[in-house]
Design a protein around this motif. Structure first.
Motif, mmCIF file in Angstrom:
data_model
loop_
_atom_site.group_PDB
_atom_site.id
_atom_site.type_symbol
_atom_site.label_atom_id
_atom_site.label_comp_id
_atom_site.label_asym_id
_atom_site.label_seq_id
_atom_site.Cartn_x
_atom_site.Cartn_y
_atom_site.Cartn_z
ATOM 1 N N HIS A 71 -33.902 7.837 14.225
ATOM 2 C CA HIS A 71 -35.351 7.676 14.223
ATOM 3 C C HIS A 71 -35.807 6.840 13.031
ATOM 4 O O HIS A 71 -35.082 6.657 12.058
ATOM 5 C CB HIS A 71 -36.039 9.044 14.170
ATOM 6 C CG HIS A 71 -36.014 9.760 15.473
ATOM 7 N ND1 HIS A 71 -36.909 9.508 16.473
ATOM 8 C CD2 HIS A 71 -35.185 10.709 15.956
ATOM 9 C CE1 HIS A 71 -36.645 10.274 17.513
ATOM 10 N NE2 HIS A 71 -35.591 11.015 17.214
ATOM 11 N N GLU A 72 -37.030 6.394 13.117
ATOM 12 C CA GLU A 72 -37.686 5.676 12.026
ATOM 13 C C GLU A 72 -37.904 6.661 10.876
ATOM 14 O O GLU A 72 -38.392 7.774 11.074
ATOM 15 C CB GLU A 72 -39.036 5.149 12.532
ATOM 16 C CG GLU A 72 -39.831 4.420 11.506
ATOM 17 C CD GLU A 72 -39.197 3.113 11.099
ATOM 18 O OE1 GLU A 72 -39.030 2.920 9.885
ATOM 19 O OE2 GLU A 72 -38.872 2.299 11.973
ATOM 20 N N GLU A 89 -37.665 0.734 4.118
ATOM 21 C CA GLU A 89 -36.232 0.990 4.194
ATOM 22 C C GLU A 89 -35.520 -0.338 4.408
ATOM 23 O O GLU A 89 -35.947 -1.167 5.198
ATOM 24 C CB GLU A 89 -35.943 1.921 5.372
ATOM 25 C CG GLU A 89 -34.487 2.186 5.589
ATOM 26 C CD GLU A 89 -34.196 3.018 6.819
ATOM 27 O OE1 GLU A 89 -33.021 3.399 6.968
ATOM 28 O OE2 GLU A 89 -35.101 3.259 7.632
ATOM 29 N N PRO A 101 -32.103 -0.620 9.492
ATOM 30 C CA PRO A 101 -32.834 0.397 10.265
ATOM 31 C C PRO A 101 -32.829 0.112 11.769
ATOM 32 O O PRO A 101 -32.593 1.017 12.565
ATOM 33 C CB PRO A 101 -34.246 0.339 9.697
ATOM 34 C CG PRO A 101 -34.095 -0.246 8.343
ATOM 35 C CD PRO A 101 -32.904 -1.145 8.393
ATOM 36 N N GLU A 102 -33.061 -1.133 12.141
ATOM 37 C CA GLU A 102 -33.117 -1.451 13.569
ATOM 38 C C GLU A 102 -31.757 -1.258 14.254
ATOM 39 O O GLU A 102 -31.685 -0.866 15.408
ATOM 40 C CB GLU A 102 -33.649 -2.869 13.811
ATOM 41 C CG GLU A 102 -32.824 -3.979 13.206
ATOM 42 C CD GLU A 102 -33.126 -4.302 11.747
ATOM 43 O OE1 GLU A 102 -32.596 -5.322 11.269
ATOM 44 O OE2 GLU A 102 -33.872 -3.572 11.074
ATOM 45 N N ILE A 157 -31.082 2.662 14.524
ATOM 46 C CA ILE A 157 -31.890 3.262 15.587
ATOM 47 C C ILE A 157 -31.306 2.922 16.953
ATOM 48 O O ILE A 157 -31.229 3.766 17.834
ATOM 49 C CB ILE A 157 -33.358 2.804 15.471
ATOM 50 C CG1 ILE A 157 -33.985 3.426 14.215
ATOM 51 C CG2 ILE A 157 -34.150 3.188 16.708
ATOM 52 C CD1 ILE A 157 -35.321 2.844 13.833
#
Length: 91
Positions: free
Chosen positions: A10-11, A37, A81-82, A85
């Protein structure tokens, strides 16, 4: 919905976090909401300003919506992050 089991996918921006263990003792005790982040860092908003904390070598205590707390080894968070996720769909 974010749970302790799905937190990694998750974010993280906006979640409250505290650094409970760290290789660098200056990081221990830093707490506040995550403002940004990157692959290797979390940017945490503290009363004295923003602090950049390395993910690797730290253990973070996240407070999730609903008040649930989850302890996470920062090494598990090291990734863009991407990409982190999107890994959810591959597991």
């Amino acid at each position: 919905m974010i749970t302790a089991q799905t937190l990694l996918w998750h974010e993280l921006i906006g979640l409250a976090v505290s650094v409970v263990k760290a290789g660098n003792p200056a990081y221990v005790g830093i707490s506040g909401p995550i403002m940004d982040e990157t692959r290797n860092m979390l940017v945490i908003l503290t009363p004295s300003g923003t602090r950049r904390v390395e993910k690797k070598g730290c253990v973070f205590l996240f407070t999730l919506p609903g008040g649930v707390r989850a302890e996470v080894d920062g090494s598990a968070l090291v990734a863009r992050p991407e990409k982190r996720i999107s890994m959810r769909n591959k597991r």
